[in-house]
Write an enzyme that holds these catalytic residues in place. Structure first.
Site, short mmCIF file in Angstrom:
data_model
loop_
_atom_site.label_atom_id
_atom_site.label_comp_id
_atom_site.label_asym_id
_atom_site.label_seq_id
_atom_site.Cartn_x
_atom_site.Cartn_y
_atom_site.Cartn_z
N GLY A 10 -3.31 7.10 0.99
CA GLY A 10 -4.15 6.11 1.67
C GLY A 10 -4.21 4.79 0.92
O GLY A 10 -4.69 3.80 1.47
N LYS A 12 -3.16 1.23 -0.57
CA LYS A 12 -2.28 0.15 -0.11
C LYS A 12 -1.52 -0.42 -1.30
O LYS A 12 -2.13 -0.88 -2.26
CB LYS A 12 -3.12 -0.97 0.52
CG LYS A 12 -3.70 -0.62 1.88
CD LYS A 12 -4.51 -1.81 2.38
CE LYS A 12 -4.83 -1.70 3.85
NZ LYS A 12 -5.65 -2.85 4.28
N PRO A 14 1.01 -3.30 -2.57
CA PRO A 14 1.61 -4.58 -2.17
C PRO A 14 3.14 -4.49 -2.16
O PRO A 14 3.76 -3.98 -3.09
CB PRO A 14 1.13 -5.56 -3.25
CG PRO A 14 -0.14 -4.94 -3.77
CD PRO A 14 0.10 -3.45 -3.72
N ILE A 15 3.73 -5.01 -1.09
CA ILE A 15 5.17 -4.85 -0.86
C ILE A 15 6.00 -5.64 -1.88
O ILE A 15 7.14 -5.29 -2.15
CB ILE A 15 5.51 -5.26 0.60
CG1 ILE A 15 6.89 -4.74 1.01
CG2 ILE A 15 5.40 -6.76 0.81
CD1 ILE A 15 7.11 -4.71 2.51
N LEU A 16 5.39 -6.66 -2.47
CA LEU A 16 6.09 -7.49 -3.45
C LEU A 16 5.34 -7.43 -4.77
O LEU A 16 4.12 -7.65 -4.81
CB LEU A 16 6.16 -8.93 -2.94
CG LEU A 16 6.94 -9.94 -3.76
CD1 LEU A 16 8.37 -9.49 -4.00
CD2 LEU A 16 6.96 -11.28 -3.05
N LEU A 18 5.63 -8.03 -9.33
CA LEU A 18 6.31 -8.69 -10.44
C LEU A 18 6.92 -7.62 -11.35
O LEU A 18 6.20 -6.78 -11.88
CB LEU A 18 5.32 -9.54 -11.26
CG LEU A 18 5.93 -10.24 -12.48
CD1 LEU A 18 6.83 -11.41 -12.06
CD2 LEU A 18 4.84 -10.73 -13.43
N TYR A 49 9.55 -0.70 -21.91
CA TYR A 49 9.85 -2.14 -21.91
C TYR A 49 9.29 -2.83 -23.15
O TYR A 49 9.59 -4.00 -23.40
CB TYR A 49 9.30 -2.83 -20.65
CG TYR A 49 9.81 -2.27 -19.34
CD1 TYR A 49 10.95 -1.46 -19.28
CD2 TYR A 49 9.14 -2.56 -18.15
CE1 TYR A 49 11.39 -0.94 -18.07
CE2 TYR A 49 9.60 -2.05 -16.93
CZ TYR A 49 10.71 -1.24 -16.90
OH TYR A 49 11.14 -0.73 -15.70
#
Length: 316
Positions: A10, A12, A14-16, A18, A49
């Site tokens: 459920g 959300k 974000p499609i983009l 960083l 990283y």
């Protein structure tokens, strides 16, 4: 174009986002701050990283300055291969949380299916240059990941660089508590991944595309390697829309309903990479970009090719 994809939990996402792989510690704090100011709400991180502390400084400044609320951010990190043994997973997650200065992650991924010998060295190699495996099985690692959800350290869990048989192995695990919410894989026009993407979608697993620009700054690049950003065919498509090649390469996965995480530490580029919601690639151009597939990988992890869980011997 929706700004989010919804995970099976459920949440959300974000499609983009960083990306922060290869972002130098001295530059990534500023990159994160710039990105948040520009409207990015999804930051993709990983322990390996070696810059999560600096990412965390950027997050902390924006959260304390009330530029953004924690619940509006979507922060992803990844368990490194040397921490696959069940008793190491929680400590690894806590280290990441401490570095990022957060009390929970929105998504925590098993970075690779391959477990390595535990220790300080992220890539323990034998005399022949092959990685030294551990005794772990990623299905057992998954059980430790599930415990992180129950303990409130992470909201959702997933995998990265898993082939479809490896995902299937987790889905078929007796007593599975939480299925993977995401599989983060390399995707771009030279590695279009149709079969694996279709498989994941059929199981309700969202796919994140990494290296959408082909990671031109990868340390092992060779002069003869193909370059997405310099491909005249992709440049021509970009010119048609009055967009940069990078913007087309970022829009391409978005229109396939994938999450995408381009990396940059340059403020102008971070801004440019976000200017992708105001145009749409035609179905013809989408198909043309898909036709450029050549099964070329930026991240083949060749030092692990002999590992029992190496993911890329399978077709998908």
């Amino acid at each position: 174009m929706a700004s989010h994809l919804v995970l099976y939990t459920g949440a959300k996402m974000p499609i983009l986002g960083l990306g922060t792989w290869k972002s130098p510690p001295g530059k990534v704090t500023e990159a994160v701050k710039v990105a948040i100011d520009l409207g990015y709400r999804h930051i993709d991180c990983a322990h390996v990283y070696q810059n999560e502390n600096e990412v965390g400084l950027g997050l902390q400044e924006k959260l304390q300055g009330q530029v953004v609320k924690r619940e509006d951010l979507f922060i992803v990190s990844k368990l490194w291969c040397t921490d696959h043994e069940k008793n190491l997973v929680k400590g690894a997650c806590q280290t990441t949380l401490r570095d990022l200065k957060l009390d929970y992650l929105d998504l925590y991924l098993i970075h690779w299916p391959t477990g390595f010998k535990p220790g300080k060295d992220p890539f323990p190699l034998d005399g022949d240059g092959n990685v030294v495996p551990d005794e772990s099985d990623f299905v057992e690692t998954w059980e430790a990941m599930e415990e992180l959800v129950d303990e409130g350290l992470v909201k959702a869990i997933g995998v990265s660089n898993f082939n479809h048989l490896q995902v299937e192995k987790i889905l078929n695990k007796p007593g599975l508590k939480y299925k993977p919410a995401v599989n983060q894989i390399e995707v771009h026009p030279y590695l279009t991944q149709e079969k694996l993407i279709e498989y994941c979608k059929s199981k309700g697993i969202v796919v994140t595309a990494y290296s959408p620009l082909g990671s031109p700054d990868r340390p092992w690049a060779k002069p003869e390697d193909p370059s997405l950003l310099e491909d005249p065919r992709i440049k021509a498509i970009a010119a048609k829309y009055n967009k940069t090649t990078a913007q087309v390469l970022i829009r391409f996965p978005m229109q396939r309903n994938l999450i995408v995480i381009p990396k940059s530490v340059t403020p102008e580029r971070i801004a440019e990479n976000f200017q992708v919601f105001d145009f749409e690639l035609s179905p013809e151009d989408m198909n043309t970009l898909l036709s450029y597939n050549r099964n070329w990988r930026v991240c083949a992890l060749m030092s692990c090719a002999s590992h029992k869980d190496y993911p890329f011997h399978e077709e998908y």
